[in-house]
Design a protein around this motif. Structure first.
Motif, PDB file in Angstrom:
ATOM      1  N   HIS A  77     -29.963  -9.658 -20.352  1.00  7.55           N
ATOM      2  CA  HIS A  77     -28.594  -9.883 -19.891  1.00  7.55           C
ATOM      3  C   HIS A  77     -27.947  -8.766 -19.093  1.00  7.55           C
ATOM      4  O   HIS A  77     -26.958  -8.998 -18.413  1.00  7.55           O
ATOM      5  N   CYS A  78     -28.381  -7.538 -19.238  1.00  5.19           N
ATOM      6  CA  CYS A  78     -27.852  -6.520 -18.325  1.00  5.19           C
ATOM      7  C   CYS A  78     -28.878  -5.426 -18.161  1.00  5.19           C
ATOM      8  O   CYS A  78     -29.918  -5.429 -18.791  1.00  5.19           O
ATOM      9  N   SER A  79     -28.573  -4.459 -17.333  1.00  2.00           N
ATOM     10  CA  SER A  79     -29.595  -3.495 -16.917  1.00  2.00           C
ATOM     11  C   SER A  79     -29.720  -2.292 -17.842  1.00  2.00           C
ATOM     12  O   SER A  79     -30.423  -1.344 -17.519  1.00  2.00           O
ATOM     13  N   ALA A  82     -29.019  -1.013 -31.728  1.00  2.00           N
ATOM     14  CA  ALA A  82     -27.732  -1.676 -31.477  1.00  2.00           C
ATOM     15  C   ALA A  82     -27.900  -2.726 -30.382  1.00  2.00           C
ATOM     16  O   ALA A  82     -28.738  -2.583 -29.490  1.00  2.00           O
ATOM     17  N   HIS A  83     -27.119  -3.771 -30.469  1.00  2.00           N
ATOM     18  CA  HIS A  83     -27.052  -4.791 -29.434  1.00  2.00           C
ATOM     19  C   HIS A  83     -25.595  -5.164 -29.246  1.00  2.00           C
ATOM     20  O   HIS A  83     -24.811  -5.103 -30.189  1.00  2.00           O
ATOM     21  N   CYS A  84     -25.251  -5.610 -28.055  1.00  2.30           N
ATOM     22  CA  CYS A  84     -23.947  -6.256 -27.904  1.00  2.30           C
ATOM     23  C   CYS A  84     -24.142  -7.746 -28.205  1.00  2.30           C
ATOM     24  O   CYS A  84     -25.255  -8.197 -28.492  1.00  2.30           O
ATOM     25  N   HIS A  94     -21.601  -3.122 -19.653  1.00  2.00           N
ATOM     26  CA  HIS A  94     -22.839  -2.477 -20.123  1.00  2.00           C
ATOM     27  C   HIS A  94     -22.581  -1.871 -21.499  1.00  2.00           C
ATOM     28  O   HIS A  94     -22.629  -0.646 -21.669  1.00  2.00           O
ATOM     29  N   PRO A  95     -22.287  -2.710 -22.486  1.00  2.21           N
ATOM     30  CA  PRO A  95     -21.713  -2.209 -23.745  1.00  2.21           C
ATOM     31  C   PRO A  95     -22.536  -1.125 -24.454  1.00  2.21           C
ATOM     32  O   PRO A  95     -21.969  -0.142 -24.928  1.00  2.21           O
ATOM     33  N   ILE A  96     -23.840  -1.277 -24.483  1.00  4.46           N
ATOM     34  CA  ILE A  96     -24.617  -0.291 -25.250  1.00  4.46           C
ATOM     35  C   ILE A  96     -24.639   1.064 -24.541  1.00  4.46           C
ATOM     36  O   ILE A  96     -24.770   2.109 -25.179  1.00  4.46           O
TER      37      ILE A  96
HETATM   38  S1  SF4 Z   1     -25.952  -3.813 -23.413  1.00  2.05           S
HETATM   39 FE1  SF4 Z   1     -25.967  -5.905 -24.287  1.00  2.05          FE
HETATM   40  S2  SF4 Z   1     -26.458  -7.226 -22.538  1.00  2.05           S
HETATM   41 FE2  SF4 Z   1     -26.992  -5.150 -21.945  1.00  2.05          FE
HETATM   42  S3  SF4 Z   1     -29.182  -4.966 -22.413  1.00  2.05           S
HETATM   43 FE3  SF4 Z   1     -28.033  -4.201 -24.187  1.00  2.05          FE
HETATM   44  S4  SF4 Z   1     -27.815  -5.909 -25.568  1.00  2.05           S
HETATM   45 FE4  SF4 Z   1     -28.398  -6.736 -23.555  1.00  2.05          FE
END
Ligand code: SF4
Length: 939
Positions: free
Chosen positions: A63-65, A94-96, A227-229
């Motif tokens: 879902h994101c980079s 951790a995950h968002c 880019h939450p993490i």
């Molecule tokens: S910050 Fe969220 S969306 Fe982006 S790679 Fe990590 S878990 Fe996936």
């Protein structure tokens, strides 16, 4: 932030899902690596049940980079649960919300299940054989009638590296440069701006490296949502005392963490950056030694900056002088300091100039090539960096080789085909070497009078291959073009909005592609780390992997044999490892050569050995490597280069990840040296001054030629470091401590750009009409990426009286990109159920709209968007903000019935891009999505 939050099941279902997804366990693991107090350890999830035929597959969130690892638990071929990979140095357990719900791909009720064709306005099921044959026949006829350039292939930044590479090869063998992908509309301006300044078009440091920063400027970026993490790494730095500056027109979730928040008028970033530099130069805060040794053209910047006195900056940007000064002082006096930017900077008609202004700011402060410093550019999709590096770009072959004759010859050799055969596939040699049409403008190449299109025919067919149309601007024009096409093909795990918005009754095919969890391959995170995804499950329903689809079409079209000349094919699937090995053999320019499948798999298997701050393996079989072999990973895999964690870092030998700036523009310009000054070189280099890039002649002059093996000498004769397929030149050069691409100065003056020194230019559609004459845009261009492109003639029209509000757009934490995938995910859909528009209470009062009520947003194109009002002071008076992930409505109408049965996403809403106005970057054709005008009407 949820506008109207309703729970379908009292929250029970969601709680069960969160536990199942391992989110709580992830928080606990994060605490193991970082002494963060931001997330409390919580109860661990259940242990993996001891079932027969249960295994854990290692993959990466799509879902994101940021590149968060996911451990997928699979039992008897069914994806039963997921963990957030405690061992990953990137996400550390951790995950968002998006990452925590990728298992939904393993069920995917809204996905395309089988190939379909539009007949009399209804999608009907067809077989794969029929789809390939029928589309193939239409393509062959199209080619015969109008030539290969009548087709546009829009690829995907969600394809893995191997699929991206194969697609560029596919389009080349079809005979066109009309191919593109999402980077055009998110970071093409970044790539152009930083590459032309420093040498490479990529983020310089890593998310983790922020741990070393003493100050960070976030400008046009909102990582807390986008880019939450990555925020975990910054928050760690903040706990260690780093100062945080956020520059954004809207008070974002990121802004709430800031020590200093700067509210800026959209489209005035260059004026703001020059305003900061004005204070930096005036106070002598710049790094004079660094500037003298490692930059070219800073004096030209000084001249431009001198014009930006505090009063002018405040007038143009709307930022008070004290606030500009404080930002400058915080960044300059707390070094190393980092700058993070995103689409708030890039998506402008001056996007490349914006990027360069920030790149120059970091050079002035001596922050490039420094731990804790850098130009950190957070990219969007999971593989937008990799697809840019090796994928479908209209102006380049993989590895940024360009499309001149030498580049085609290099790749013809690598592909094992004759250059003349490749040439014969194109309409002409001229078209073979002319940049193709961009995804941001493909519809103009359909609608424009042919005499103004810089190729023999207009576009007649389009492939949307993993790309949402609602992420491009001017959707009414796109819809008109869709109706004019002979036919269009959508290849995607989900029926993107393409399937519903066209208004056609026939000539549309939907082909079900497998998701990234149903294949394997490598993916490049924003920090250039390359990670290996294992195949989690077999393709669902009748879905096929993208590379199988490419092969089936190539076979039908008559170039199947050439496409896979060096690649084994098993059950119609080209073997992914073989494709990566071909990338390893060809992409010397960016060092995608040391990252063999074996090395990448080993990194994934031994994630725990990598330090979460330095990213270096401290023990185990990868000891000494940086995680994911961040490119450039020089030489052959046997050379064991560890990857380059920080670009342009002189403190390390090149063999250990050090690098100077790249020599890409000659040795001098206007009598000024372009090579680095005496004494400026990477650690242990045998050449202690600047030097040009290496080729066979330079090697011989230095007396190093004899160090090549006889076999290498044969291959390297007449070649340079980029085209020597033996890798011998690179091996020998690095053994002497040098960088294959030379040792140069970064360019502050890019003389081949429209603005050699970045210049503030008023937005095309601006409320400040008084500033247009003083800071005008560019002249219109007759042929730019094959199309006429307007600047001054758009800016000349005054829309400000009828459309008094500035509009801008951005991301939400719940969704990604065009959003079909995430809006089809029930866990995410529950979090944000309505498209909305943030409006200041004063502006809302003007039209009498209250929180949660519907209103129309009308724009100068005549578009009308019906959406909910989010009344909030997060936006200032005079500005509205909308998220860009929605789609599935068309100016008030829900398009649900136009999707194939069961294929409409769970959440639908107006696409903000339906209303967006004309505007394109003067270098890359990046679309303008950050500043235009609109008015509000109560619905
Ligand atoms: S910050 Fe969220 S969306 Fe982006 S790679 Fe990590 S878990 Fe996936």
């Amino acid at each position: 932030m949820t506008l109207v939050k309703t729970s379908r099941d009292s929250g029970l279902k969601r709680r069960r899902f969160l536990v199942g997804a391992g989110v709580t366990a992830g928080a606990g693991a994060l605490a193991r690596h970082l002494p963060l107090n931001v997330i409390q350890p919580a109860t661990a999830a259940d242990a993996v049940p001891a079932r027969p035929n249960t295994e854990v597959k290692h993959t990466v969130c799509s879902h994101c980079s940021v590149g968060c690892s996911v451990e997928a638990v699979v039992s008897n071929g069914v994806w039963i649960r997921q963990e957030a990979a405690f061992d990953s140095p990137i996400n550390m357990g951790a995950h968002c919300a998006k990452g925590a719900s990728v298992r939904e791909h393993g069920f995917g009720e809204h996905r395309l299940r089988y190939p379909m064709k539009l007949v009399n306005g209804k999608y009907e099921r067809i077989t794969w054989d029929q789809a390939i044959n029928e589309i193939g026949d239409r393509l062959l006829k199209l080619r015969e009638q109008s030539g290969p350039d009548a087709l546009m292939v829009i690829g995907s930044s969600k394809h893995n590296n191997e699929q991206s590479y194969l697609l560029r090869k596919w389009v080349s063998m079809w005979g066109s440069n009309n191919c593109d992908h999402q980077a055009r509309i998110c970071h093409s301006t970044t790539v152009a701006g930083v590459a032309q300044t420093y040498g490479y078009g990529a983020m310089t440091n890593s998310f983790n490296d922020l741990h070393y920063s003493k100050a960070v400027l976030f400008i046009g970026s909102n990582p807390a949502e986008a880019h939450p993490i990555s925020m975990l790494h910054f928050l760690h730095a903040k706990e260690l005392g780093a100062k945080m500056i956020v520059v954004d027109p809207r008070f974002t979730r990121t802004a709430r963490f800031a020590h200093h928040y700067v509210r800026i008028r959209p489209g005035t970033d260059i004026a703001f950056v020059w305003g900061m530099l004005w204070h930096i130069f005036n106070n002598g805060w710049e790094d004079k030694e660094y500037i003298a040794a490692r930059t070219y053209g800073m004096d030209d910047v000084r001249k431009e900056v001198a014009k930006w006195t505090p009063d002018k900056v405040s007038d143009v940007t709307g930022v008070p002088e004290a606030s500009v000064r404080m930002a400058a002082e915080m960044l300059a006096t707390n070094r190393p300091s980092s700058v993070v930017w995103c689409m708030g900077i890039t998506q402008h008609h001056v996007g490349t100039a914006n990027v360069r202004a920030l790149s120059i700011l970091q050079l002035a402060l001596g922050n490039i090539g420094v731990q804790g410093g850098g130009a950190n550019i957070y990219r969007g999709h999971d593989n937008v960096q990799g697809a840019t590096d090796v994928g479908p770009n209209g102006d380049s072959l993989p590895g940024y080789y360009g499309i001149a004759e030498g580049a085609w010859k290099h790749f013809s050799t690598v592909w094992g085909v004759d250059y003349d055969w490749v040439k014969s596939r194109f309409g002409s040699k001229e078209l073979m070497e002319k940049p193709g049409i961009t995804v941001s403008r493909w519809f103009d190449a359909v609608l424009e009078d042919n005499q103004y299109v810089d190729q023999p025919t207009n576009l007649r067919a389009v492939f949307y291959w993993g790309h949402a149309p609602n992420s491009q601007t001017r959707l009414p024009d796109m819809k008109a073009a869709m109706q004019k096409l002979d036919f269009m093909v959508v290849i995607d795990p989900y029926p993107s909005m393409t399937a519903a918005m066209h208004g056609r009754t026939d000539g549309v095919y939907l082909l079900p592609a497998a998701s990234q969890f149903e294949t394997q391959g490598s993916v490049t995170a924003s920090n250039r780390s390359i990670q290996w995804r294992e195949r989690v499950i077999q393709p669902l329903f009748e879905c096929k992997t993208d590379h199988e689809i490419m092969y089936l079409f190539a076979r039908k079209l008559g170039f199947g044999e050439q496409l896979v000349k060096n690649i084994k094919v098993v059950n119609n699937e080209p073997v992914i490892e073989d494709i990566l090995r071909e990338i390893n053999r060809s992409c010397w320019t960016i060092g995608y050569t040391g990252c063999s499948p074996e090395r990448l798999k080993l990194h994934m298997e031994h994630k725990r050995d990598f330090n979460p701050t330095t990213m270096r393996a401290e023990s185990g079989p990868c000891k000494g490597d940086y995680y994911g072999l961040p490119w450039p990973c020089w030489g052959t895999p046997e050379m064991k280069h560890p990857g380059t964690p920080i670009l342009y870092d002189l403190h390390k030998p090149v063999a250990e990840g050090g690098l100077p700036f790249r020599a890409n523009w000659g040795v001098e310009h206007n009598g000024e040296p372009l090579l680095a000054a005496d004494g400026s070189f990477t650690k242990d280099s045998e050449i202690d001054t600047g030097y040009p890039e290496f080729d066979h002649v330079f090697l011989k002059k230095l007396g190093w030629w004899a160090e090549l093996t006889p076999e290498e000498q044969v291959q390297a004769e007449g070649k340079n470091w980029k085209t020597d397929l033996s890798g011998g030149i690179i091996r020998v050069v690095i053994a002497h401590g040098c960088a294959p691409f030379g040792n140069a100065r970064a360019r502050c003056n890019v003389w081949n750009f429209p603005d050699p020194v970045p210049t503030h230019r008023e937005p095309l559609v601006t409320p400040r009409r008084d500033l247009v004459a003083k800071y005008p845009t560019y002249d219109d261009k007759a042929a730019f990426w094959r199309l006429p492109t307007l600047y001054k003639s758009v800016q000349a029209v005054d829309f400000s009286k009828d459309y008094p509000l500035i509009m801008t757009s951005g991301r939400l934490v719940e969704y990604e990109g065009g959003g079909e995938e995430t809006r089809s995910n029930p866990w995410l859909a529950e979090l944000q159920q309505n498209m909305f528009c943030e409006v200041n209470p004063e502006d809302a009062a003007q039209i009498g709209v209250k929180l949660g009520e519907f209103m129309w947003v009308e724009t100068p194109t005549g578009a009308r968007l019906k959406l909910m009002a989010m009344v909030t002071p997060r936006v200032p008076v005079g500005l509205v903000w909308m998220p860009f992930h929605f789609g599935g409505w068309w100016m008030g109408e829900d398009l649900e019935k136009h999707y194939p049965d069961g294929g409409a996403p769970a959440v639908r809403g107006e696409a903000v891009n339906t209303g967006w106005t004309y505007g394109y970057d003067a270098v890359t054709m990046m679309q303008e999505t950050k500043v235009s005008l609109c008015r509000l009407v109560r619905a």
